[in-house]
Scaffold this motif. Structure first.
Motif: not given
Length: 781
Positions: A376-384
């Motif tokens: 399970l992998r999630a990649v999220v921007p540092l600045h949404p």
């Protein structure tokens, strides 16, 4: 030339104030006054030609029929103008508009604009616009055949087009107000539905993990008490921490605000997995993260661990958090992939996580890896992407507001196009008067400059809803507009120069009513006086008065309509927010009533067990068994609240129904007779009420709803009656379009089954074709 233009100009211009987008009574007043002015002006030209009964009677009949059709049908937002009645009415309108031309010639050529506008209302666009153009051009050709004057031909074509646009525009805009109303109603219901989904997601993400962890640790402690009391004591301490955190989560969900700690979730995940005898490896290199990013990563971790415990037989788990310059990622890998090739059903958890991660502009992937692991992998921007929005405002409300803004944009744009076209049409006709006037080139330039100045002031300032016209700047520009109106008349002694109607309408917009109306009447009287002084013709005097009234009312109506739509949007946004708030409060009560007790009991029993584990192991095991039962029941309660399958309160559903119907701008009448009811009957009636109101909002155009609960002999009857049945062949409202997106479902069959289970009967349908009745009868015994 001017006299011939005078003969047709009053009639055309009188039509402009048709269906204003104002309050219903004021709109009716505006429409009636403008149409009355049109009739009076047309009638005076007929009488001026020949005042005999035989000559006047056809005009009276034609004008009367036209008035009835326009006021009672074509300009009525509730009329089904695109049905068979619309085609029949358009045919009659064509007869009364075109027929009298043979008798009255050029005195009747200003009326064909009504036929052009009504064609736009009745016919489909592919046919309507060619008919519109054909009527305008044919009317111009007819004028040319009568007068042999090219300038008058241009004038009549423009005049017919302007009248048609006003007839269509004002009528269509009034219908758009009702469509916007329907849309607001549907969005209010949709907002509540989305709020339910949001609560279900939060319950699943937050409490599901906590309760699963409590159950797992309690079972472990139950096994450890006889053999390893110290280890059992540590597990009990962690159960206490989890139960207290779960109580905090209940309050957080109820108040629609929570912020998860990634560090706390890491520690909790390590503890729970260790208790489940899973070897855990944690690698974390994240640094400081924005609050929302940190919360989403913590939610992914919590859901990943929950799924691992529920759906796999993993022995090892690796949790990795990595940050680079632009993104931060979390990866949860375990060796618990099943040997079966069948996909594992994880319920709604992964879907909820995907929604959360994508909401911040990130990406989530989940599935078996090539090395017999599950990843399970999630990649999220540092600045949404939407991090600048107000985090205290629920995402449902923010999404709703964006939808409202998008739906709200249609009517103002159409209103702006119609207003611009109409005001420019007025200016073109005024330009024709300038060209036809007997004055030199310099005089024509000055007069035309005044016309263009008046047009620019009205379009650029007085008719714009975003401009504060009641201000010193507005008052100063009124002075400029007055100068542009009266200056060419004074300089060139020509009463047909200028646009006095634009000044009159701007006065109504820029001044309070107690000042604006007298000034409006003063401009009207001044134009009548100027016509009398410069021409001495009674027909011209009447024309000067009527054209000022009608043009002024059109400026006022079109401008105020755009403001009305904006106000309607703001009011509907607030009502939708209130509906959402109401639903949040109901969920808060459900959480408190169902889960608050369970979690408090778990906490209390855990504290007791912690005290007796050394001196009374059997009592500790007994308490732990009770904790297991309570935690399992609490999990069932989570599903019950999330799915709204629970014992419903008829009182709460009654209050909720009133709130939702009021938010949808539906008049509600409730007559509920107090009754002592069993829980099953009460839940069945509450479900009937909820489903009836939901169907009303989704599938009808109701304006009134009556809800009745009364004893009838040995039976208890609930009735929900509304007037929302649309005539056959009518076009669907926007509310129906929205409901089509939501989905229809099988509400009535489900209700029938529920009512039958308590010995009752359910009926639904219409008896008279105009009202819809949902009735449930249940034996009192």
């Amino acid at each position: 030339m001017a006299e011939r233009l005078d003969a047709v100009a009053p009639q055309g211009r009188d039509s402009k104030g048709r269906a204003a987008g104002l309050a219903p009574r004021l709109a009716l007043l505006v429409v009636t006054v403008v149409f009355a002015g049109f009739v009076v002006n047309a009638f005076q030209y007929v009488v001026a030609e020949q005042a005999t009964f035989a000559h006047v009677a056809p005009a009276v009949l034609s004008l009367a029929v036209m008035m009835v059709l326009q006021l009672g049908f074509f300009s009525n937002p509730a009329a089904d103008v695109r049905g068979k009645r619309g085609y029949a009415a358009l045919l009659v309108q064509a007869v009364v508009v075109l027929g009298p031309i043979a008798l009255y010639g050029k005195g009747w050529t200003g009326m064909q604009g009504f036929l052009a506008g009504d064609a736009l209302l009745v016919l489909r666009p592919l046919a309507a616009w060619p008919v519109f153009a054909a009527v305008a051009i044919a009317n111009g050709i007819l004028q040319y055949l009568i007068t042999d004057a090219p300038l008058e031909t241009v004038y009549i074509i423009n005049l017919t087009a302007v009248i048609g646009l006003v007839v269509y525009g004002l009528s269509r805009l009034r219908s758009l107000v009702k469509d916007l109303d329907d849309t607001r109603s549907a969005l209010a219901g949709l907002a509540v539905a989305r709020e339910r989904l949001r609560f279900a997601r939060d319950l699943h993400d937050l409490l599901g993990f906590s309760l699963s962890a409590i159950t797992l640790k309690t079972e472990l402690a139950h096994r450890l008490v006889p053999r390893l009391p110290d280890r059992a004591r540590r597990e009990l301490a962690e159960i206490l921490d989890i139960s207290r955190q779960a109580l905090s989560d209940v309050r957080a969900v109820a108040s629609s605000y929570r912020e998860l700690s990634l560090d706390d979730e890491m520690a909790s995940a390590r503890s729970v997995l260790t208790a489940a005898e899973v070897v855990v490896t944690v690698k974390c290199d994240r640094g400081d993260l924005p609050t929302r990013t940190r919360t989403v990563l913590a939610t992914v971790l919590r859901e990943g661990v929950t799924n691992l415990l529920r759906h796999s037989k993993a022995e090892q788990c690796e949790i990795t958090v990595v940050r680079d310059d632009r993104t931060v990622s979390i990866e949860i890998v375990n060796d618990g992939v099943r040997e079966s090739d069948e996909p594992v059903d994880h319920g709604n958890g992964i879907g909820n996580l995907t929604s959360r991660v994508e909401g911040l502009g990130g990406e989530l992937t989940a599935g078996p890896g090539p090395d017999e692991t599950y990843r399970l992998r999630a990649v999220v921007p540092l600045h949404p992407e939407d991090d600048d929005e107000d985090d205290d405002q629920p995402a449902t409300t923010k999404s709703l507001r964006r939808r409202l803004e998008q739906g709200h944009a249609l009517a103002p744009r159409l209103g702006q196009v119609i207003a611009t076209a109409v005001f420019c049409g007025y200016a073109i006709n005024a330009t024709v008067f300038v060209v036809a006037a007997n004055m030199g080139l310099l005089g024509k330039v000055v007069a035309e400059a005044c016309v263009l100045t008046s047009l620019a002031l009205v379009l650029g300032f007085f008719s714009r809803p975003s401009v504060r016209v009641r201000s010193p700047k507005g008052y100063a520009l009124l002075g400029v507009l007055a100068a542009a109106t009266y200056l060419p008349i004074a300089l060139f002694q020509n009463p047909f120069l200028g646009l006095p109607g634009l000044l009159a309408g701007s006065l109504l917009l820029a001044l309070p009513a107690r000042f604006g109306l007298p000034m409006f009447l003063a401009v009207m009287a001044s134009m009548g006086g100027i016509q009398y002084a410069l021409s001495g013709d009674s027909i011209s005097v009447t024309y000067g008065v009527l054209v000022t009234i009608n043009h002024g009312l059109v400026v006022f109506a079109l401008s105020r309509f755009r403001t009305t739509v904006r106000d309607l949007y703001e009011a509907r946004s607030e009502l939708a927010d209130l509906a959402v708030t109401r639903e949040r409060l109901r969920f808060a009560r459900d959480l408190h009533d169902l889960l608050g007790f369970s979690l408090s009991a778990i906490t209390l029993k855990s504290e007791l067990t912690h005290r007796v584990v050394d001196r009374d192991p059997s009592r500790a095991q007994q308490e732990l068994s009770g904790i297991i039962d309570i935690s399992r029941q609490a999990l069932a309660d989570v599903r019950a609240v999330a799915s709204s399958y629970r014992e419903l309160s008829l009182d709460e559903e009654t209050v909720s129904a009133r709130e939702l119907l009021t938010a949808a701008n539906i008049n509600v009448t409730m007559r509920l007779e107090p009754c002592e009811l069993s829980p099953d009957v009460r839940t069945a009636l509450a479900t009937v009420l909820r489903e009836g109101v939901t169907n009303l909002l989704r599938h009808s155009r109701a304006e009134n709803c009556e809800i009745t609960l009364a004893r009838r002999g040995d039976r208890l009857t609930m009735e929900i009656v509304n007037d929302g049945l649309a005539p056959a062949g009518s076009r669907p409202s926007r509310a129906r379009v929205v409901s089509a997106v939501i989905g229809g479902g099988s509400g009535i069959p489900n209700l029938t089954a529920r009512v039958t289970d308590v010995g009752g009967t359910l009926s639904a349908g219409s008896a008279d074709g105009t009202t819809y009745r949902l009735q449930a009868e249940i034996p009192l015994s």
